[in-house]
Every structure is written in structure tokens, then in C-alpha cells.
Design a protein around this motif. Structure first.
Motif, PDB file in Angstrom:
ATOM      1  N   SER A 116       0.827  -1.213   0.000  1.00 28.07           N
ATOM      2  CA  SER A 116       0.000   0.000   0.000  1.00 28.07           C
ATOM      3  C   SER A 116       0.860   1.260   0.000  1.00 28.07           C
ATOM      4  CB  SER A 116      -0.947  -0.002   1.207  1.00 28.07           C
ATOM      5  OG  SER A 116      -0.231  -0.041   2.428  1.00 28.07           O
ATOM      6  N   SER A 117       1.997   1.236   0.689  1.00 22.43           N
ATOM      7  CA  SER A 117       2.889   2.401   0.707  1.00 22.43           C
ATOM      8  C   SER A 117       3.477   2.656  -0.676  1.00 22.43           C
ATOM      9  CB  SER A 117       4.003   2.199   1.739  1.00 22.43           C
ATOM     10  OG  SER A 117       3.471   2.097   3.043  1.00 22.43           O
ATOM     11  N   MET A 118       3.876   1.599  -1.361  1.00 25.14           N
ATOM     12  CA  MET A 118       4.380   1.742  -2.730  1.00 25.14           C
ATOM     13  C   MET A 118       3.296   2.307  -3.646  1.00 25.14           C
ATOM     14  SD  MET A 118       6.585  -1.765  -3.241  1.00 25.14           S
ATOM     15  CE  MET A 118       6.933  -1.343  -4.945  1.00 25.14           C
ATOM     16  N   PHE A 119       2.073   1.856  -3.436  1.00 27.84           N
ATOM     17  CA  PHE A 119       0.959   2.262  -4.286  1.00 27.84           C
ATOM     18  C   PHE A 119       0.704   3.758  -4.180  1.00 27.84           C
ATOM     19  CE2 PHE A 119      -3.389   2.311  -5.894  1.00 27.84           C
ATOM     20  CZ  PHE A 119      -3.353   1.327  -6.875  1.00 27.84           C
ATOM     21  N   PHE A 120       0.595   4.274  -2.945  1.00 28.74           N
ATOM     22  CA  PHE A 120       0.285   5.702  -2.834  1.00 28.74           C
ATOM     23  C   PHE A 120       1.474   6.567  -3.230  1.00 28.74           C
ATOM     24  CE2 PHE A 120       1.508   5.451   1.832  1.00 28.74           C
ATOM     25  CZ  PHE A 120       2.373   6.533   1.898  1.00 28.74           C
ATOM     26  N   ALA A 121       2.693   6.053  -3.069  1.00 32.65           N
ATOM     27  CA  ALA A 121       3.861   6.824  -3.487  1.00 32.65           C
ATOM     28  C   ALA A 121       3.881   7.019  -5.000  1.00 32.65           C
ATOM     29  CB  ALA A 121       5.133   6.110  -3.039  1.00 32.65           C
ATOM     30  N   ILE A 122       3.625   5.958  -5.740  1.00 35.07           N
ATOM     31  CA  ILE A 122       3.669   6.023  -7.206  1.00 35.07           C
ATOM     32  C   ILE A 122       2.606   6.979  -7.750  1.00 35.07           C
ATOM     33  CG2 ILE A 122       3.240   4.688  -9.308  1.00 35.07           C
ATOM     34  CD1 ILE A 122       4.580   2.297  -7.811  1.00 35.07           C
ATOM     35  N   PHE A 123       1.401   6.880  -7.223  1.00 33.71           N
ATOM     36  CA  PHE A 123       0.334   7.719  -7.769  1.00 33.71           C
ATOM     37  C   PHE A 123       0.416   9.157  -7.280  1.00 33.71           C
ATOM     38  CE2 PHE A 123      -1.452   3.550  -8.755  1.00 33.71           C
ATOM     39  CZ  PHE A 123      -1.781   3.766 -10.091  1.00 33.71           C
ATOM     40  N   SER A 124       1.070   9.395  -6.168  1.00 31.09           N
ATOM     41  CA  SER A 124       1.331  10.777  -5.765  1.00 31.09           C
ATOM     42  C   SER A 124       2.300  11.428  -6.751  1.00 31.09           C
ATOM     43  CB  SER A 124       1.903  10.827  -4.352  1.00 31.09           C
ATOM     44  OG  SER A 124       2.168  12.159  -3.954  1.00 31.09           O
ATOM     45  N   LEU A 125       3.318  10.690  -7.153  1.00 27.08           N
ATOM     46  CA  LEU A 125       4.255  11.188  -8.159  1.00 27.08           C
ATOM     47  C   LEU A 125       3.536  11.531  -9.464  1.00 27.08           C
ATOM     48  CD1 LEU A 125       7.455   8.959  -7.859  1.00 27.08           C
ATOM     49  CD2 LEU A 125       7.369  11.446  -7.730  1.00 27.08           C
ATOM     50  N   LEU A 126       2.664  10.639  -9.898  1.00 25.21           N
ATOM     51  CA  LEU A 126       1.962  10.850 -11.156  1.00 25.21           C
ATOM     52  C   LEU A 126       1.007  12.045 -11.089  1.00 25.21           C
ATOM     53  CD1 LEU A 126       1.173   7.154 -12.165  1.00 25.21           C
ATOM     54  CD2 LEU A 126       2.942   8.664 -13.103  1.00 25.21           C
ATOM     55  N   THR A 127       0.501  12.345  -9.889  1.00 27.18           N
ATOM     56  CA  THR A 127      -0.415  13.487  -9.741  1.00 27.18           C
ATOM     57  C   THR A 127       0.258  14.796 -10.120  1.00 27.18           C
ATOM     58  OG1 THR A 127      -1.573  12.325  -7.953  1.00 27.18           O
ATOM     59  CG2 THR A 127      -1.969  14.679  -8.131  1.00 27.18           C
ATOM     60  N   ALA A 128       1.561  14.867  -9.963  1.00 24.13           N
ATOM     61  CA  ALA A 128       2.290  16.086 -10.318  1.00 24.13           C
ATOM     62  C   ALA A 128       2.185  16.404 -11.800  1.00 24.13           C
ATOM     63  CB  ALA A 128       3.757  15.958  -9.913  1.00 24.13           C
ATOM     64  N   TYR A 129       1.819  15.416 -12.594  1.00 20.42           N
ATOM     65  CA  TYR A 129       1.752  15.615 -14.045  1.00 20.42           C
ATOM     66  C   TYR A 129       0.310  15.689 -14.546  1.00 20.42           C
ATOM     67  CZ  TYR A 129       6.612  14.372 -13.462  1.00 20.42           C
ATOM     68  OH  TYR A 129       7.922  14.352 -13.038  1.00 20.42           O
ATOM     69  N   ALA A 130      -0.641  15.809 -13.615  1.00 18.68           N
ATOM     70  CA  ALA A 130      -2.049  15.950 -14.015  1.00 18.68           C
ATOM     71  C   ALA A 130      -2.245  17.288 -14.708  1.00 18.68           C
ATOM     72  CB  ALA A 130      -2.952  15.845 -12.792  1.00 18.68           C
ATOM     73  N   GLY A 131      -3.029  17.275 -15.798  1.00 17.42           N
ATOM     74  CA  GLY A 131      -3.247  18.498 -16.542  1.00 17.42           C
ATOM     75  C   GLY A 131      -4.676  18.982 -16.549  1.00 17.42           C
ATOM     76  N   SER A 132      -5.535  18.293 -15.796  1.00 14.76           N
ATOM     77  CA  SER A 132      -6.940  18.679 -15.769  1.00 14.76           C
ATOM     78  C   SER A 132      -7.564  18.239 -14.455  1.00 14.76           C
ATOM     79  CB  SER A 132      -7.695  18.031 -16.936  1.00 14.76           C
ATOM     80  OG  SER A 132      -7.741  16.616 -16.766  1.00 14.76           O
ATOM     81  N   ILE A 133      -8.729  18.779 -14.163  1.00 14.64           N
ATOM     82  CA  ILE A 133      -9.470  18.385 -12.970  1.00 14.64           C
ATOM     83  C   ILE A 133      -9.771  16.890 -13.008  1.00 14.64           C
ATOM     84  CG2 ILE A 133     -11.714  18.580 -11.799  1.00 14.64           C
ATOM     85  CD1 ILE A 133      -9.985  20.888 -11.141  1.00 14.64           C
ATOM     86  N   GLU A 134     -10.176  16.402 -14.184  1.00 12.88           N
ATOM     87  CA  GLU A 134     -10.581  15.002 -14.308  1.00 12.88           C
ATOM     88  C   GLU A 134      -9.405  14.048 -14.048  1.00 12.88           C
ATOM     89  OE1 GLU A 134     -13.346  17.649 -16.245  1.00 12.88           O
ATOM     90  OE2 GLU A 134     -11.178  17.358 -16.583  1.00 12.88           O
TER      91      GLU A 134
END
Length: 470
Positions: A116-134
Motif C-alpha cells: 500500500s505504501s508503494m501504491f500511494f507513493a507512485i500515484f502521488s508522483l503521477l499526480t504532479a503531471y495531471a493536466g486537468s481536474i478530471e
């Protein structure tokens, strides 16, 4: 002769009289053995690791509230448009907790915690590259799945490795990591965003837990109570117990847990156990209390910076003062743990929620005085966040080993719907242009409902369980 030897001799004599097999002799109950020992250096190491996991969890959970003003400015969107992003992680937290509890009761606390720790770490990183609300809402939901799974397992693991006489304080010390991590999010965001943008906060929130995963894999043990309940080889349990007790346990042939003392239907699931007649009232009261507490917590942590900015505070000051609310919870959690180990835990927390209701109203009446306002925000955080963080310590001893992770996780998961409602309600209340003072006064209602649920729990908890009486 040591206490262990005395226990082993007594067990052997009892087994002989009952005609038991040799393997049943020299058996030791792991929780009894843990309760007889002072906290060891190894237990303090586990406490630090679990504390760190929750600090990272708290940081990643709360940062969306701190970056919200920057998102509104950079993306040119209405504040209310952020409501789906604010609530997405909370949906993930709820589902993650409810999936992780039964998984941990089946596969173990440690593997679920690491994954679970690996999971939230990876998707937190990816959130930095979000380009829209969706896209950000989707990534925050996926981040929330990992966040929701990590918290209950860290708490359960520590609860099962702590001595009963200090369990509330020890578990609460672990949980302090969450509000401190959330508070650190505000302080770090105030420094990072002006220089590196909102993306830098999410990158940091992903890199730190990824770096911590190898440390967890190397030093975190599996719960000895869980291993005993699942009939792991004695050698595996002995390895953990010898590090806790700092003594030779090679003469112990079998380790047992309190799980054997709980009567359950053949094939009954962990969820079925916590909803059985013996536990259902306690379970429902815990769910209700956690729901109400998170409604308050997430409405304020998600929307307070924007509410304060609307009230005339600068962006930096809004972030810093808002951070005082979860920061105050660190003190409240530790003091609450001390009081819960000495008095009726449920009644201690019920009293805290009464004081919280009064303070929430007072905060709304002090906007004109920045110093008083900041002080009251801090004091309200001590009460609200401290009481909320103490609920896992209240829940842990209510449930037996085979249902403990599920009991704590489902309390967190069902309670997260209160956080979801709080995050959504904040957007609605802002849209209605209600004054900050009125919003805070309304939040006194769920605080009083939480108090009521705790008083019911203090009367209706399973007889003989320690959380409600001393």
C-alpha cells in the motif's frame, strides 16, 4: 525461574493432566508475554517506523488542501470546481481501508503495509503531471487507495506489538504521525509552491515513501499475535518475540494468541465477526464517531485555506495558520493516550468532543484578532484531531486478533464517508457564501453526535473488554 519458565511448566502440567500431546506443552501466549515486558528498543523501532508511515500518509492526504489556492490561480477555475479533486482521495481512502483490513487479516499486516505504501507513493508522483481536474481526480482516487490501506495496518501492527498497559499511548504516538505529516504539508507547501510550483509538493509526497519502502521491508516485523493465530511455524514467531523480550525462547514449542479464546462460527469471515451480535453495537458506534470526526477534520483541512483567503488572509498566512489545526492534534493525541490508559477511554474521548464543539464555535468568533484566531485553531486541532487519532487505540482491544485489522480498517473506511461529505459540503457551503463563523458553528453538531456515540459505546461494548472501562 523466569516467568516464561513458570508459564511453560504450568502449561506442561495442565497438558499432561488433560492428556494433551507433547506439542501443546511449553506453550506461551504471545500477548501475555508482551504485556509482561517493558517496551524494548525493538518495539520503539517499530513505533518509529509506523509513525513515519503515518506521517507520510498524512502529508499525502492533506496536501491537496494546501495546493488548492495555487491550482485555482494557475488553472483559472472556480473554487467549487475543486470539490471532485478534494473528495476523490477520500473515496480511495474509504475503499482502500475496507479492502486492506480483510486482506491483512488473511495475508498479514506487513505485506499489505508495504504494498500500500508503494501504491500511494507512485500515484502521488503521477499526480504532479495531471493536466486537468478530471485526471487529477482519478490520480487522487488511486493515491487514496494506498493511503487508506496503509493507515489501519500500521496502527494494527503496533497495537499487537504493544503491552496492554501502555497500548493507548503507544498507538496514539504512532497516530501522531498523521497530523504532524498533514501539518508539515502546509509548512512545506508554503515554501515550495512559490519557488517550484504546486507540482513539487506531489513529487516530494511520492519520492519520500518510495525511499522508505526498503527500510520497512528490512526492519518491520510481522505481528506475532497474527502469526500465532494463523499457526505460523514457532521459529518465525520466536524470531520476533526474542527481539521484543531480549531473551532465549528456544524452549518454547508453541506460541498461542488470544484468538483461540473467541468463539466464532466455522468459516466466519473477519467482517462477519465484527458485525456479529457480540460486537455489532461497538462497531456501529465506532463507525459513527469516526464519521463525525472526519466530517469536521476534512471540511476544515480541505477548505480552511480558501476560507481564510476569502476572509482577507494572504496565501502564505492562510496555509500556515491552517496547518496549526492538524499540528495541534499531535499534542491532543499523546495526552489522550495517557488519559485513556488511566481512565475509561470512551468517556475520555466523549469529553474531548464536548470541548471541541465549544472551541469550534469560538474560532468562528475570533476572526478579527489574528493571534487569538491562530491560538483557538491550534486548541481546536488539539481536541478534534487528538480525539480522532485516538479512535484506533480505542478500537484495537475491542476486537480479537482474527478480526482486529478488519475492525480498525472498516471503522476508518466507513468513517471516511464523513470525510467525503465534509470535503463536498465545504464546496457547497462556500458556494452558498456562508460566513466562516457560521460554518464552524454548524460543525459543533457532529462533534456532539460523536460524543453521544462514545457514551453509548462506554455502556454497550462487549463485556470484559478494556476500552470502555478501567
Amino acid at each position: 525461574m523466569t516467568q516464561i519458565a513458570l508459564d511453560a511448566t504450568a502449561n506442561a502440567a495442565t497438558a499432561s493432566r488433560r492428556g494433551a500431546s507433547p506439542d501443546s506443552r511449553n506453550s506461551v501466549n504471545v500477548q501475555t508475554l508482551i504485556d509482561e515486558q517493558p517496551m524494548s528498543a525493538y518495539q520503539y523501532l517499530v513505533l518509529f517506523l509506523c509513525f513515519s508511515i503515518l506521517a507520510l500518509d498524512g502529508f499525502d492526504t492533506a496536501i491537496i488542501g494546501y495546493v488548492a489556492p495555487a491550482l485555482v490561480s494557475k488553472w483559472g477555475i472556480a473554487r467549487s470546481a475543486l470539490a471532485p479533486v478534494m473528495s476523490a482521495a477520500l473515496f480511495g481512502l474509504a475503499f482502500g481501508a475496507m479492502l486492506a483490513g480483510p486482506s491483512a487479516d488473511r495475508f498479514g499486516r506487513k505485506p499489505v503495509l508495504i504494498i500500500s505504501s508503494m501504491f500511494f507513493a507512485i500515484f502521488s508522483l503521477l499526480t504532479a503531471y495531471a493536466g486537468s481536474i478530471e485526471s487529477m481526480a482519478i490520480l487522487r482516487f488511486l493515491t487514496g487507495l494506498g493511503l487508506g490501506a496503509a493507515m489501519p495496518n500500521a496502527v494494527t501492527l503496533m497495537a499487537e506489538l504493544a503491552p496492554a498497559k501502555r497500548r493507548s499511548l503507544v498507538v496514539n504516538a504512532v497516530y501522531v504521525g498523521f497530523p504532524l505529516g498533514a501539518a508539515a504539508g502546509g509548512i512545506i507547501s508554503a515554501g515550495l509552491i512559490p519557488h517550484f510550483g504546486w507540482e513539487s509538493v506531489f513529487i516530494l509526497g511520492g519520492v519520500l515513501p518510495l525511499l522508505f519502502v526498503p527500510v520497512m521491508a528490512l526492519y518491520l516485523p510481522e505481528s506475532a499475535s497474527y502469526m500465532a493465530a494463523r499457526n505460523y511455524p514457532a521459529a518465525s514467531i520466536r524470531k520476533v518475540m526474542q527481539r521484543i523480550c531480549k531473551r532465549d525462547l528456544s524452549h518454547v514449542a508453541r506460541f498461542t494468541s488470544d484468538a483461540a479464546e473467541v468463539t466464532s462460527k466455522p468459516g466466519q469471515s473477519a467482517l462477519g465477526l465484527i458485525l456479529s451480535r457480540r460486537y455489532v453495537v461497538a462497531t456501529l458506534m465506532l463507525w459513527s464517531t469516526y464519521f463525525m470526526g472526519l466530517l469536521i477534520f476534512y471540511l476544515l483541512t480541505s477548505w480552511m485555506p480558501l476560507m481564510m483567503k476569502d476572509a482577507g488572509f494572504s496565501l502564505e498566512k492562510a496555509a500556515l495558520v491552517s496547518a496549526l489545526f492538524p499540528l495541534g492534534g499531535g499534542i491532543g493525541t499523546l495526552v489522550g493516550g495517557l488519559l485513556m490508559d488511566r481512565f475509561s477511554p470512551a468517556r475520555v474521548l466523549a469529553s474531548v468532543y464536548v470541548v471541541a464543539a465549544v472551541l469550534l464555535v469560538a474560532v468562528g468568533q475570533s476572526m478579527g484578532n489574528v493571534g487569538l484566531f491562530a491560538t483557538l485553531v491550534f486548541l481546536a486541532g488539539i481536541m478534534v484531531t487528538g480525539a480522532q487519532a485516538s479512535l484506533p487505540a480505542l478500537a484495537a482491544p475491542i476486537y480479537p486478533t482474527q478480526g482486529r485489522a478488519t475492525g480498525i480498517a472498516w471503522m476508518l473506511g466507513i468513517g471516511r464517508t464523513g470525510g467525503i461529505l465534509g470535503a463536498l459540503a465545504g464546496g457547497v457551503l462556500l458556494g452558498m457564501k456562508l460566513p466562516f463563523s457560521q460554518i464552524l458553528a454548524l460543525l459543533a453538531i457532529p462533534a456532539l453526535l460523536a460524543m453521544t456515540a462514545l457514551l453509548v459505546l462506554s455502556v454497550k461494548a462487549p463485556k470484559g473488554d478494556s476500552p470502555t472501562s478501567k
